[in-house]
Design a protein around this motif. Structure first.
Motif, PDB file in Angstrom:
ATOM      1  N   LYS A  12       0.913  -1.021   0.103  1.00 36.23           N
ATOM      2  CA  LYS A  12       0.128  -0.079  -0.117  1.00 36.23           C
ATOM      3  C   LYS A  12       1.035   1.206   0.008  1.00 36.23           C
ATOM      4  CE  LYS A  12      -3.989  -1.808   2.257  1.00 36.23           C
ATOM      5  NZ  LYS A  12      -4.870  -1.908   3.310  1.00 36.23           N
ATOM      6  N   GLN A  13       1.905   1.136   0.830  1.00 40.95           N
ATOM      7  CA  GLN A  13       2.769   2.290   0.700  1.00 40.95           C
ATOM      8  C   GLN A  13       3.652   2.370  -0.494  1.00 40.95           C
ATOM      9  OE1 GLN A  13       5.505   1.659   4.175  1.00 40.95           O
ATOM     10  NE2 GLN A  13       3.723   2.055   5.624  1.00 40.95           N
ATOM     11  N   CYS A  14       4.013   1.444  -0.918  1.00 40.85           N
ATOM     12  CA  CYS A  14       4.666   1.422  -2.437  1.00 40.85           C
ATOM     13  C   CYS A  14       3.518   2.217  -3.476  1.00 40.85           C
ATOM     14  CB  CYS A  14       5.089   0.096  -3.061  1.00 40.85           C
ATOM     15  SG  CYS A  14       6.385  -0.509  -1.986  1.00 40.85           S
ATOM     16  N   LEU A  15       2.377   1.693  -3.473  1.00 43.47           N
ATOM     17  CA  LEU A  15       1.375   2.040  -4.459  1.00 43.47           C
ATOM     18  C   LEU A  15       1.193   3.837  -4.445  1.00 43.47           C
ATOM     19  CD1 LEU A  15      -0.873   1.517  -6.496  1.00 43.47           C
ATOM     20  CD2 LEU A  15      -2.460   0.970  -4.486  1.00 43.47           C
ATOM     21  N   HIS A  16       1.125   4.231  -2.998  1.00 41.21           N
ATOM     22  CA  HIS A  16       0.790   5.638  -2.803  1.00 41.21           C
ATOM     23  C   HIS A  16       2.110   6.322  -3.379  1.00 41.21           C
ATOM     24  CE1 HIS A  16      -0.200   9.199  -0.689  1.00 41.21           C
ATOM     25  NE2 HIS A  16       1.209   9.277  -0.041  1.00 41.21           N
ATOM     26  N   VAL A  17       3.401   5.970  -3.216  1.00 41.77           N
ATOM     27  CA  VAL A  17       4.312   6.545  -3.818  1.00 41.77           C
ATOM     28  C   VAL A  17       4.368   6.503  -5.202  1.00 41.77           C
ATOM     29  CG1 VAL A  17       6.760   6.440  -3.826  1.00 41.77           C
ATOM     30  CG2 VAL A  17       5.972   6.145  -1.734  1.00 41.77           C
ATOM     31  N   LEU A  18       4.092   5.493  -5.733  1.00 42.94           N
ATOM     32  CA  LEU A  18       4.029   5.322  -7.406  1.00 42.94           C
ATOM     33  C   LEU A  18       2.791   6.259  -7.825  1.00 42.94           C
ATOM     34  CD1 LEU A  18       4.311   1.523  -7.868  1.00 42.94           C
ATOM     35  CD2 LEU A  18       6.102   3.457  -8.541  1.00 42.94           C
ATOM     36  N   ASN A  19       1.929   6.485  -7.026  1.00 39.30           N
ATOM     37  CA  ASN A  19       0.728   7.292  -7.495  1.00 39.30           C
ATOM     38  C   ASN A  19       1.048   8.915  -7.444  1.00 39.30           C
ATOM     39  OD1 ASN A  19      -0.975   5.527  -8.535  1.00 39.30           O
ATOM     40  ND2 ASN A  19      -1.685   4.974  -6.590  1.00 39.30           N
ATOM     41  N   THR A  20       2.225   9.073  -6.675  1.00 38.86           N
ATOM     42  CA  THR A  20       2.654  10.709  -6.333  1.00 38.86           C
ATOM     43  C   THR A  20       3.411  11.189  -7.377  1.00 38.86           C
ATOM     44  OG1 THR A  20       4.042   9.875  -4.709  1.00 38.86           O
ATOM     45  CG2 THR A  20       1.555  10.424  -4.024  1.00 38.86           C
ATOM     46  N   THR A  43       5.765   3.379 -14.393  1.00 37.85           N
ATOM     47  CA  THR A  43       5.331   3.546 -13.085  1.00 37.85           C
ATOM     48  C   THR A  43       3.784   3.213 -12.773  1.00 37.85           C
ATOM     49  OG1 THR A  43       5.267   5.793 -12.898  1.00 37.85           O
ATOM     50  CG2 THR A  43       7.402   4.683 -12.333  1.00 37.85           C
ATOM     51  N   TYR A  44       3.083   3.851 -13.785  1.00 40.51           N
ATOM     52  CA  TYR A  44       1.634   3.811 -13.652  1.00 40.51           C
ATOM     53  C   TYR A  44       1.160   2.369 -13.790  1.00 40.51           C
ATOM     54  CZ  TYR A  44       0.929   8.635 -13.771  1.00 40.51           C
ATOM     55  OH  TYR A  44       0.969   9.988 -13.475  1.00 40.51           O
ATOM     56  N   GLU A  45       1.771   1.447 -14.709  1.00 42.37           N
ATOM     57  CA  GLU A  45       1.416  -0.075 -15.090  1.00 42.37           C
ATOM     58  C   GLU A  45       1.815  -0.783 -13.693  1.00 42.37           C
ATOM     59  OE1 GLU A  45       3.102  -1.877 -18.458  1.00 42.37           O
ATOM     60  OE2 GLU A  45       2.449  -0.152 -20.040  1.00 42.37           O
ATOM     61  N   LEU A  46       2.872  -0.642 -13.013  1.00 36.63           N
ATOM     62  CA  LEU A  46       3.277  -0.967 -11.747  1.00 36.63           C
ATOM     63  C   LEU A  46       2.287  -0.760 -10.866  1.00 36.63           C
ATOM     64  CD1 LEU A  46       5.239  -2.951 -10.203  1.00 36.63           C
ATOM     65  CD2 LEU A  46       6.681  -0.817 -10.031  1.00 36.63           C
ATOM     66  N   ALA A  47       1.988   0.514 -10.683  1.00 33.85           N
ATOM     67  CA  ALA A  47       1.051   0.885  -9.620  1.00 33.85           C
ATOM     68  C   ALA A  47      -0.332   0.174  -9.792  1.00 33.85           C
ATOM     69  CB  ALA A  47       0.621   2.226  -9.654  1.00 33.85           C
ATOM     70  N   ILE A  70      -0.046  -3.449  -8.650  1.00 35.54           N
ATOM     71  CA  ILE A  70      -0.025  -3.461  -7.367  1.00 35.54           C
ATOM     72  C   ILE A  70      -1.458  -3.562  -6.357  1.00 35.54           C
ATOM     73  CG2 ILE A  70       0.642  -2.512  -5.148  1.00 35.54           C
ATOM     74  CD1 ILE A  70       3.428  -1.715  -6.536  1.00 35.54           C
ATOM     75  N   ASP A  71      -2.037  -2.593  -7.212  1.00 34.49           N
ATOM     76  CA  ASP A  71      -3.561  -2.342  -6.900  1.00 34.49           C
ATOM     77  C   ASP A  71      -4.513  -3.582  -7.022  1.00 34.49           C
ATOM     78  OD1 ASP A  71      -5.988  -0.581  -5.768  1.00 34.49           O
ATOM     79  OD2 ASP A  71      -6.496  -0.619  -8.134  1.00 34.49           O
ATOM     80  N   SER A  72      -4.069  -4.145  -8.202  1.00 39.48           N
ATOM     81  CA  SER A  72      -5.024  -5.225  -8.670  1.00 39.48           C
ATOM     82  C   SER A  72      -4.657  -6.521  -7.404  1.00 39.48           C
ATOM     83  CB  SER A  72      -4.848  -5.696 -10.013  1.00 39.48           C
ATOM     84  OG  SER A  72      -5.090  -4.892 -10.839  1.00 39.48           O
TER      85      SER A  72
END
Length: 64
Positions: A26-34, A48-52, A55-57
């Motif tokens: 969740k923390q990695c997802l937050h960082v990738l989205n910022t 980075t958006y594909e990776l986010a 992770i979300d999936s």
């Protein structure tokens, strides 16, 4: 199929470890989205958006 028995302490340890991994994702997802979208070399996810998104999936699937 063979089954392995776990005592309560082992199960609680596994649950705690799973929760720690989920929190880290969740923390990695937050960082990738910022951060701005960037290309990533050498990974299945090309940006980075594909990776986010990946992770979300995984987080949504594991919440079921």
């Amino acid at each position: 199929m063979d089954f392995t028995q776990c005592d309560r302490k082992q199960v609680l340890g596994l649950v705690r470890e799973r929760n720690q991994y989920r929190q880290l994702l969740k923390q990695c997802l937050h960082v990738l989205n910022t951060i701005p979208n960037r290309r990533i070399a050498g990974l299945t996810a090309r940006t980075t958006y594909e990776l986010a998104s990946a992770i979300d999936s995984v987080l949504k699937q594991s919440a079921k």
